[in-house]
Design a protein around this motif. Structure first.
Motif, PDB file in Angstrom:
ATOM      1  N   LYS A   1     -14.630  -3.461  -3.645  1.00 49.97           N
ATOM      2  CA  LYS A   1     -14.964  -3.766  -2.252  1.00 49.97           C
ATOM      3  C   LYS A   1     -13.732  -4.219  -1.479  1.00 49.97           C
ATOM      4  N   THR A   2     -12.917  -5.046  -2.099  1.00 53.49           N
ATOM      5  CA  THR A   2     -11.680  -5.502  -1.457  1.00 53.49           C
ATOM      6  C   THR A   2     -10.769  -4.321  -1.154  1.00 53.49           C
ATOM      7  N   ARG A   3     -10.646  -3.423  -2.116  1.00 56.30           N
ATOM      8  CA  ARG A   3      -9.811  -2.234  -1.917  1.00 56.30           C
ATOM      9  C   ARG A   3     -10.349  -1.401  -0.767  1.00 56.30           C
ATOM     10  N   TRP A   4     -11.680  -1.266  -0.682  1.00 56.07           N
ATOM     11  CA  TRP A   4     -12.295  -0.473   0.393  1.00 56.07           C
ATOM     12  C   TRP A   4     -11.991  -1.087   1.751  1.00 56.07           C
ATOM     13  N   PHE A   5     -12.101  -2.402   1.878  1.00 55.59           N
ATOM     14  CA  PHE A   5     -11.826  -3.082   3.143  1.00 55.59           C
ATOM     15  C   PHE A   5     -10.357  -2.930   3.545  1.00 55.59           C
TER      16      PHE A   5
ATOM     17  N   THR B   1      -7.648   1.706  10.504  1.00 50.60           N
ATOM     18  CA  THR B   1      -7.903   1.217  11.860  1.00 50.60           C
ATOM     19  C   THR B   1      -6.606   0.984  12.631  1.00 50.60           C
ATOM     20  N   VAL B   2      -5.608   0.427  11.962  1.00 52.92           N
ATOM     21  CA  VAL B   2      -4.365   0.048  12.659  1.00 52.92           C
ATOM     22  C   VAL B   2      -3.286   1.119  12.585  1.00 52.92           C
ATOM     23  N   MET B   3      -3.421   2.109  11.710  1.00 52.03           N
ATOM     24  CA  MET B   3      -2.400   3.144  11.566  1.00 52.03           C
ATOM     25  C   MET B   3      -3.029   4.520  11.668  1.00 52.03           C
ATOM     26  N   SER B   4      -2.356   5.408  12.400  1.00 54.15           N
ATOM     27  CA  SER B   4      -2.852   6.775  12.513  1.00 54.15           C
ATOM     28  C   SER B   4      -2.685   7.502  11.179  1.00 54.15           C
ATOM     29  N   LYS B   5      -3.370   8.641  11.047  1.00 51.61           N
ATOM     30  CA  LYS B   5      -3.278   9.430   9.825  1.00 51.61           C
ATOM     31  C   LYS B   5      -1.846   9.886   9.586  1.00 51.61           C
ATOM     32  N   ARG B   6      -1.155  10.257  10.655  1.00 53.89           N
ATOM     33  CA  ARG B   6       0.241  10.710  10.531  1.00 53.89           C
ATOM     34  C   ARG B   6       1.136   9.569  10.029  1.00 53.89           C
TER      35      ARG B   6
ATOM     36  N   LYS C   1      -8.313  -0.431   2.754  1.00 51.37           N
ATOM     37  CA  LYS C   1      -8.105   0.947   3.194  1.00 51.37           C
ATOM     38  C   LYS C   1      -8.694   1.168   4.584  1.00 51.37           C
ATOM     39  N   ARG C   2      -9.858   0.573   4.861  1.00 53.40           N
ATOM     40  CA  ARG C   2     -10.468   0.688   6.185  1.00 53.40           C
ATOM     41  C   ARG C   2      -9.599   0.020   7.246  1.00 53.40           C
ATOM     42  N   ALA C   3      -9.040  -1.126   6.898  1.00 53.67           N
ATOM     43  CA  ALA C   3      -8.190  -1.848   7.839  1.00 53.67           C
ATOM     44  C   ALA C   3      -6.939  -1.036   8.173  1.00 53.67           C
ATOM     45  N   LEU C   4      -6.335  -0.424   7.154  1.00 53.12           N
ATOM     46  CA  LEU C   4      -5.152   0.411   7.383  1.00 53.12           C
ATOM     47  C   LEU C   4      -5.485   1.606   8.267  1.00 53.12           C
TER      48      LEU C   4
END
Length: 283
Positions: free
Chosen positions: A234-238, A245-250, A240-243
């Motif tokens: 769960k921590t890992r999932w959060f 949110t703040v960083m584009s795919k590129r 990755k979700r946070a990243l």
């Protein structure tokens, strides 16, 4: 209104702190690796060798020097120790502060070189890995305008070679003007080349060392990610979700590439870039 986080200042602060911890000096420039094993332990020696070679290009002194894009003031400090007087031009408030601490006898102009307003004339205008950040014609013409009679310009920097191409996002060191653009601009100005030396092969190992450092960070992140995936999903999932949110795919792709791959290499640098030490004077 919420203030924007100055990520550039943070990056410079962290980078300079790390380099000072590793080498004892706040230098972020390339090293000269002739005869040296390419290891972090030899970085200080390689950077000192670069500075020694650069200083051999100086005219007889003492000189009045305009250090354009003076970094954290390490070069200026060494020039002052040799008996020269130095004015530093640096646009970053953070770096200007480092210059005032590292080279207190220098005069610091906290502005873009394009905006510099000073009545002084200089014996030497020095671009040490700062030329690439200023439009070529402005850099050369404005430097020439600040020279006293008999003065010279030194440009030591990376250029994009004729064969420059981005084969893969982030794989090519992009810094520097195209060498053709530089030569065209120089030909249009009343300046003549006193000397020009290609030191690409000597500085290129710096790229391998930098990439190796990023891979160390990448290994640490991979190790932590694996552990989280096994025990704290769960921590890992959060995270990755946070990243996401703040960083584009590129941006995430480029970060992954820098940390996990070996896309920037000395050989790739030599194929796409050219590093020159140039001395110029008014015709």
């Amino acid at each position: 209104m919420r203030e924007k986080i100055d990520t550039r200042a943070i990056g410079l602060d962290v980078g300079l702190s790390f380099i000072k911890w590793l080498t004892g000096a706040e230098n972020l420039h390339y090293g000269l690796w002739d005869g040296l094993e390419v290891t972090a332990g030899n970085l200080r020696s390689a950077q000192d060798a670069y500075t020694t070679k650069l200083f051999k290009m100086l005219p007889d002194g003492p000189l009045r020097i305009l250090d354009i894009g003076g970094g954290a003031g390490e070069t200026a400090r060494k020039l002052l120790d040799l008996g020269h007087s130095v004015d530093i031009v640096v646009p970053s408030a953070f770096l200007a502060g480092r210059c005032r601490e590292n080279a207190p006898a220098a005069t610091v102009h906290e502005c873009m070189f394009e905006d510099l307003q000073v009545d002084k004339k200089f014996d030497l205008c020095l671009f040490s890995e700062s030329f690439q950040y200023i439009p070529v014609d402005i850099a050369l013409q404005k430097a020439a305008d600040h020279l006293d009679e008999g003065g010279e310009i030194i440009v030591s920097d990376c250029f994009r070679s004729k064969g420059f191409e981005r084969q893969k996002v982030g794989s090519t060191v992009g810094g520097g003007h195209r060498i053709g653009t530089y030569r065209e601009s120089l030909a249009a100005l009343p300046l003549t080349t006193v000397s020009e030396e290609d030191i690409t092969a000597s500085v290129a190992p710096s790229v391998d060392l930098e990439q190796a450092l990023f891979n160390v960070f990448g290994h640490a992140i991979t190790r932590i990610d694996t552990e989280l995936g096994q025990k704290k999903r769960k921590t890992r999932w959060f995270i990755k979700r946070a990243l996401a949110t703040v960083m584009s795919k590129r941006k995430r792709f480029r970060l992954h590439q820098r940390l996990m791959e070996k896309t920037r290499t000395a050989d790739h640098f030599k194929a796409n870039n050219v590093y020159l030490m140039i001395k110029l004077k008014p015709a």
